[in-house]
Design an enzyme around this catalytic site. Structure first.
Site, short mmCIF file in Angstrom:
data_model
loop_
_atom_site.label_atom_id
_atom_site.label_comp_id
_atom_site.label_asym_id
_atom_site.label_seq_id
_atom_site.Cartn_x
_atom_site.Cartn_y
_atom_site.Cartn_z
N ASP A 1 -1.65 -3.03 -2.01
CA ASP A 1 -2.28 -2.28 -0.99
C ASP A 1 -3.69 -1.60 -1.04
O ASP A 1 -4.51 -1.89 -0.62
CB ASP A 1 -1.48 -0.70 -0.84
CG ASP A 1 -1.84 -0.13 0.36
OD1 ASP A 1 -2.00 -0.36 1.52
OD2 ASP A 1 -2.15 1.20 0.00
N LYS B 1 0.42 -2.98 -14.47
CA LYS B 1 0.02 -1.96 -15.35
C LYS B 1 1.08 -2.08 -16.55
O LYS B 1 1.74 -1.18 -16.91
CB LYS B 1 0.13 -0.81 -14.65
CG LYS B 1 -0.37 0.51 -15.46
CD LYS B 1 -2.08 0.40 -15.41
CE LYS B 1 -2.54 1.49 -16.39
NZ LYS B 1 -3.77 1.45 -16.80
N ASP C 1 -6.15 -1.51 -13.49
CA ASP C 1 -7.69 -0.72 -13.20
C ASP C 1 -8.86 -1.66 -13.47
O ASP C 1 -9.89 -1.68 -12.95
CB ASP C 1 -7.59 0.35 -14.34
CG ASP C 1 -7.06 0.01 -15.74
OD1 ASP C 1 -6.52 -1.12 -15.79
OD2 ASP C 1 -7.06 0.81 -16.74
N TYR D 1 7.28 1.88 -2.98
CA TYR D 1 7.10 2.20 -1.40
C TYR D 1 8.68 2.23 -1.06
O TYR D 1 8.90 2.97 0.00
CB TYR D 1 6.58 0.98 -0.65
CG TYR D 1 5.07 1.02 -0.56
CD1 TYR D 1 4.13 1.19 -1.41
CD2 TYR D 1 4.53 0.75 0.90
CE1 TYR D 1 2.99 1.39 -0.97
CE2 TYR D 1 3.19 0.98 1.36
CZ TYR D 1 2.39 1.13 0.22
OH TYR D 1 1.08 1.24 0.73
N ASP E 1 -7.70 -3.57 0.43
CA ASP E 1 -8.91 -2.79 0.78
C ASP E 1 -10.10 -2.92 -0.02
O ASP E 1 -11.16 -3.34 0.78
CB ASP E 1 -8.54 -1.24 0.92
CG ASP E 1 -7.62 -0.85 2.15
OD1 ASP E 1 -7.05 -1.59 2.64
OD2 ASP E 1 -7.78 0.31 2.52
C1 IPM Z 1 -1.33 -1.52 4.99
C2 IPM Z 1 -1.35 -0.16 5.32
C3 IPM Z 1 0.24 0.35 5.16
C4 IPM Z 1 0.58 0.15 3.72
C5 IPM Z 1 0.25 1.68 5.66
C6 IPM Z 1 -0.13 1.85 7.21
C7 IPM Z 1 1.81 1.98 5.58
O1 IPM Z 1 -2.16 0.69 4.54
O2 IPM Z 1 -0.74 -2.47 5.64
O3 IPM Z 1 -2.07 -1.74 3.77
O4 IPM Z 1 0.32 1.21 3.07
O5 IPM Z 1 1.21 -0.96 3.32
MG MG Z 2 -3.33 -0.48 3.13
#
Ligand code: IPM
Ligand code: MG
Length: 358
Positions: free
Chosen positions: A248, A192, A224, A141, A252
């Site tokens: 990240d 990884k 993975d 990042y 999710d």
């Molecule tokens: C998160 C989001 C952010 C990230 C974006 C909005 C920059 O997806 O907080 O997970 O990738 O960190």
């Molecule tokens: Mg995110």
């Protein structure tokens, strides 16, 4: 001592969910005499529209002076065509790196009331309670060099750099081991290392740190496989520690196990415990302005703030209990709605949680 909180609602559903979180916090603030003070600021697209920058100087000053930051969400279609440096997401990344918020805690807890909202079978997720510790200020990042360059043959090439120094790995490692110690003492480091040197070093340092936390059982998993295991048998995990990008993605996936990404809060902490608290979900431009967003993730972020930055665990528990009570009263926003429940708006969910505060 007063406690200063910077409130950055941001874009999309941000203002709607933040309004509910502030409603809850204001009631609790006066009920319990918490001495919290608030100041609003702009971030993301909202800040760009006003000041031409997603993280303007006013906001930088505000967050530096605050003890904690509450954030809604950033981003939206309107700003997607801006150059990367001006996009709303840069505001969030700037905030994380300016305050050195390297340790991102993303819990995924299944509320028993929502077991049927998960995309997995109820028995696979019932009782799920895992914590992802995501490194937040390094890795690909932020790595340099980065950009889009023109090659000699005339074609363009995009490039980014995945980097982690030993000290960066150590500090997130310590943070994760300490959290594991307070939970079920199982830590899984995700990397990884079979392909990327950067994470080979990550694995080496994590292994080395284990000696300071002999009571924690450390394991390693390739990312993975971790993605697969999360949807196959998520209850095998207690704490996961991983890099910025992997965290990240995995967070999710983990969020969805719990039925809705609209339920999950997060904390981003620096070395001193100063923190930024935000829901895991984004600005959801598709439902912005409709009054249907789920404010629970933001309200639970408030609870995390009270617990981690201000050590007000009793107040935090009151909020968590109130959320449980609203769910027990069958109140559901549309993202977590199922038949037989009572469908409520963003505002009504805020009211239901306030009703449960007593
Ligand atoms: C998160 C989001 C952010 C990230 C974006 C909005 C920059 O997806 O907080 O997970 O990738 O960190
Ligand atoms: Mg995110």
């Amino acid at each position: 001592m007063t406690k200063k909180i910077a409130v950055l609602a941001g874009d999309g559903i941000g203002p709607e969910i933040m309004a509910e979180a502030m409603k809850v916090l204001n009631v609790l603030n006066s009920q319990m005499n918490l001495e919290l003070e608030f100041e609003n600021g702009l971030i993301g697209g909202a800040a760009y529209d006003e000041y031409g920058s997603p993280f303007p100087q006013q906001t930088i000053d505000l967050v530096k002076a605050a003890d904690a930051i509450l954030l809604g969400a950033v981003g939206g279609k309107k700003w997607e065509s801006l150059e990367i440096a001006l996009r709303p997401e840069k505001g969030l990344l700037g905030l994380r790196s300016t305050l050195n918020l390297f340790s991102n805690l993303r819990p995924a807890i299944l509320y028993p009331q929502l077991a049927n909202a998960s995309s997995l079978k109820a028995e696979l997720v019932s009782g799920l309670d895992l914590m992802i510790v995501r490194e937040l200020t390094g890795g690909i990042y932020f790595g340099q060099p980065r950009g889009i360059r023109l090659l000699e043959n005339g074609e363009r090439q995009g490039f980014n750099t995945a980097v982690y120094s030993e000290s960066e790995i150590r500090r997130i490692g310590h943070s994760a081991f300490k959290i594991a110690q307070k939970r079920n003492k199982k830590l899984c480091s995700v990397d990884k290392a079979n392909v990327l040197e950067c994470t080979e070093l990550w694995r080496e340092i994590m292994t080395e740190l284990n000696q300071y936390y002999p009571d924690v059982e450390l394991s390693h998993m390739y990312v993975d496989n971790a993605a697969m295991q999360l949807v196959r048998a998520p209850k095998q995990f207690d704490v996961i520690v991983t890099s910025n990008l992997f965290g990240d993605i995995l967070s999710d996936a983990a969020a969805m196990l719990t039925g809705s990404i609209g339920m999950l809060p997060s904390a981003s902490l620096n070395e001193t415990g100063k923190g930024m608290y935000e829901p895991i979900h984004g600005s959801a431009p598709d439902i912005a302005g409709k009054g249907i967003a789920n404010p629970i993730a933001t309200i639970l972020s408030v609870a995390m703030m009270l617990r981690y930055t201000f050590n007000l665990s009793e107040a935090a528990e009151r909020i968590e209990l109130a959320v449980n009570r609203a769910l027990n009263a069958n109140k559901r926003t549309s993202d977590i709605y199922s038949e037989g429940m009572i469908k409520v708006s963003t505002v009504e969910m805020g009211d239901a949680i306030i009703a449960g505060l007593n």
